[in-house]
Design an enzyme around this catalytic site. Structure first.
Site, PDB file in Angstrom:
ATOM      1  N   PHE A 156      40.337  52.160  82.622  1.00 42.33           N
ATOM      2  CA  PHE A 156      41.665  51.678  82.216  1.00 42.33           C
ATOM      3  C   PHE A 156      42.681  52.821  82.313  1.00 42.33           C
ATOM      4  CE2 PHE A 156      44.481  49.421  78.979  1.00 42.33           C
ATOM      5  CZ  PHE A 156      44.777  48.380  79.840  1.00 42.33           C
ATOM      6  N   ARG A 158      45.684  54.762  85.032  1.00 47.73           N
ATOM      7  CA  ARG A 158      47.015  54.359  85.525  1.00 47.73           C
ATOM      8  C   ARG A 158      46.985  53.105  86.393  1.00 47.73           C
ATOM      9  NH1 ARG A 158      47.616  60.323  85.886  1.00 47.73           N
ATOM     10  NH2 ARG A 158      45.904  60.085  87.330  1.00 47.73           N
ATOM     11  N   ALA A 241      38.434  51.219  94.182  1.00 52.37           N
ATOM     12  CA  ALA A 241      38.171  52.573  93.663  1.00 52.37           C
ATOM     13  C   ALA A 241      37.501  53.425  94.745  1.00 52.37           C
ATOM     14  CB  ALA A 241      37.329  52.477  92.403  1.00 52.37           C
ATOM     15  N   ARG A 242      36.182  53.448  94.741  1.00 53.12           N
ATOM     16  CA  ARG A 242      35.437  54.126  95.801  1.00 53.12           C
ATOM     17  C   ARG A 242      34.217  53.273  96.126  1.00 53.12           C
ATOM     18  NH1 ARG A 242      39.314  56.363  97.005  1.00 53.12           N
ATOM     19  NH2 ARG A 242      39.787  58.597  97.035  1.00 53.12           N
ATOM     20  N   GLU A 271      32.125  54.424 104.478  1.00 50.63           N
ATOM     21  CA  GLU A 271      33.263  53.978 105.295  1.00 50.63           C
ATOM     22  C   GLU A 271      33.676  55.073 106.296  1.00 50.63           C
ATOM     23  OE1 GLU A 271      35.937  53.342 101.834  1.00 50.63           O
ATOM     24  OE2 GLU A 271      37.295  54.741 102.806  1.00 50.63           O
ATOM     25  N   HIS A 289      40.667  50.271 103.469  1.00 55.12           N
ATOM     26  CA  HIS A 289      41.183  51.332 102.577  1.00 55.12           C
ATOM     27  C   HIS A 289      42.715  51.449 102.661  1.00 55.12           C
ATOM     28  CE1 HIS A 289      39.849  55.253 100.384  1.00 55.12           C
ATOM     29  NE2 HIS A 289      41.033  54.847  99.959  1.00 55.12           N
ATOM     30  N   GLY A 291      44.777  50.894  99.990  1.00 54.85           N
ATOM     31  CA  GLY A 291      45.354  50.990  98.633  1.00 54.85           C
ATOM     32  C   GLY A 291      46.753  51.579  98.577  1.00 54.85           C
TER      33      GLY A 291
HETATM   34  C1  8YV Z   1      44.366  57.588  99.823  1.00 56.02           C
HETATM   35  C2  8YV Z   1      42.983  56.893  97.835  1.00 56.02           C
HETATM   36  O1  8YV Z   1      45.073  57.023 100.839  1.00 56.02           O
HETATM   37  O2  8YV Z   1      44.438  58.393  96.767  1.00 56.02           O
HETATM   38  C3  8YV Z   1      43.317  57.966  96.861  1.00 56.02           C
HETATM   39  O3  8YV Z   1      42.400  58.368  96.126  1.00 56.02           O
HETATM   40  O4  8YV Z   1      41.982  56.326  97.783  1.00 56.02           O
HETATM   41  C4  8YV Z   1      43.914  56.490  98.922  1.00 56.02           C
HETATM   42  O5  8YV Z   1      44.983  55.832  98.337  1.00 56.02           O
HETATM   43  C5  8YV Z   1      43.291  58.423 100.392  1.00 56.02           C
HETATM   44  O6  8YV Z   1      42.330  58.785  99.476  1.00 56.02           O
HETATM   45  C6  8YV Z   1      43.896  59.645 100.999  1.00 56.02           C
HETATM   46  O7  8YV Z   1      43.131  60.798 100.868  1.00 56.02           O
END
Ligand code: 8YV
Length: 323
Positions: A156, A158, A241-242, A271, A289, A291
């Site tokens: 929980f 940001r 996340a990962r 990945e 990926h 995000g």
């Molecule tokens: C990034 C991400 O684009 O910021 C992170 O942790 O997962 C992504 O938003 C990527 O990791 C860039 O290194």
């Protein structure tokens, strides 16, 4: 004083590269190809600062070079699980990351995945593009309503809180979460979020489970076969996340057997070479990926790296110092 010698490992948005050229003696990566371990070691011997991304694994054995010229790794990204920060610290390296600036866009991708998988948007798009849409009918591609359903957040921080805000205030979703370090009660109340004592409780009670914990050794396969089995059969898993937070093989089995209703994924184990079984699953929405992938956010991330590295070379503590 001469400008610090800086290596950027991938292509960055043009305005950030222009600023880097003004401030540093910078080498940009015109080819935009990930560096191998030997190239990274060469960089650590030759540059005052290396600016890596998630595609640059920096474990202890890569970091341990002699002579080590690099003083700071200005990571482009909030997650730094690709860097062995303990080894970096032991070697006297400073590591910085880029929090805050990507919070909303990453939460937006989590919302996108939630809506896409619930409403079968990927399946629908594939039908239209394949010329297989035979027309409207009352039972065509029926999905799951999102409004009013319970959102369960693992972690929980940001990004999770930004998702909670959108889901609670935009979609009337009750929010439950597990986090070993929960925020103050008033903050939870404002987000309509209530704490649960374990990951298991969240998995058992949520209709949508979204993962927002850091990638780390401790969180590897946090979501495994046993935990997936706790989820409701109609529930969905969202991962921005990962990849290795989820046992991907176990998830594929759960999706194949319809033990859960679906998954929306932005990240994968190994990945970009994801397990090919994912490609056969209609109930998985698969993004590459994305995000933080907006013009605004990627520029802000680059500028944040610049801010951190500039502060470091001016003898100050960078705002986003990890170690
Ligand atoms: C990034 C991400 O684009 O910021 C992170 O942790 O997962 C992504 O938003 C990527 O990791 C860039 O290194």
């Amino acid at each position: 004083m001469s400008k610090p010698k800086v290596l950027v490992t991938r292509r960055w948005p043009a305005p950030v590269e222009a600023r880097l050229q003004e401030l540093f003696d910078v080498t940009l990566d015109e080819a935009d190809q990930p560096l191998g371990p030997q190239q990274l070691q060469e960089a650590l011997r030759s540059y005052d600062c290396v600016m890596p991304t998630v595609t640059d694994p920096l474990p202890a054995e890569v970091l341990q070079v002699e002579p080590l010229r690099t003083k700071i790794l200005g990571n482009f990204g909030v997650g730094y699980n690709h860097i062995d920060v303990e080894s970096a610290k032991a070697l006297g390296l400073t590591v910085t990351n880029t929090p805050d600036v990507l919070t909303d866009c990453t939460a937006d991708i989590a919302m996108t995945l939630m809506l896409m998988v619930a409403r079968r948007a990927g399946e629908g798009e594939r039908q239209v593009r394949a010329g297989q849409w035979s027309g409207w009918r009352p039972t065509h591609l029926l999905g799951t309503k999102v409004v009013g359903k319970t959102l369960g957040l693992i972690g929980f921080g940001r990004i999770a809180r930004a998702m909670a805000k959108k889901a609670h205030h935009g979609f009337d979703m009750p929010v439950i979460f597990y986090d070993p370090y929960p925020p103050a009660d008033d903050l939870c109340q404002a987000l309509g979020a209530s704490r649960r004592g374990s990951v298991e409780e969240v998995l058992q009670q949520a209709d949508f489970v979204a993962l927002h914990c850091p990638g780390s050794k401790e969180n590897r396969h946090l979501i495994n076969a046993e935990r997936l089995a706790l989820m409701k059969p109609g529930a969905y898993l969202i991962n921005t996340a990962r990849g290795d937070v989820v046992d991907n093989e176990a998830l594929i089995q759960a999706l194949k057997n319809k033990a859960i209703a679906g998954a929306g994924l932005d990240v994968y184990e190994g990945e970009p070479r994801l397990n090919p079984s994912f490609l056969e699953l209609e109930n998985a929405v698969l993004l590459p990926h994305l995000g933080s992938a907006t013009e605004e956010t990627r520029i802000a991330m680059g500028m944040r790296v610049i801010e951190n590295v500039t502060a470091f070379f001016a003898g100050q503590t960078p705002r986003d110092k990890v170690v």
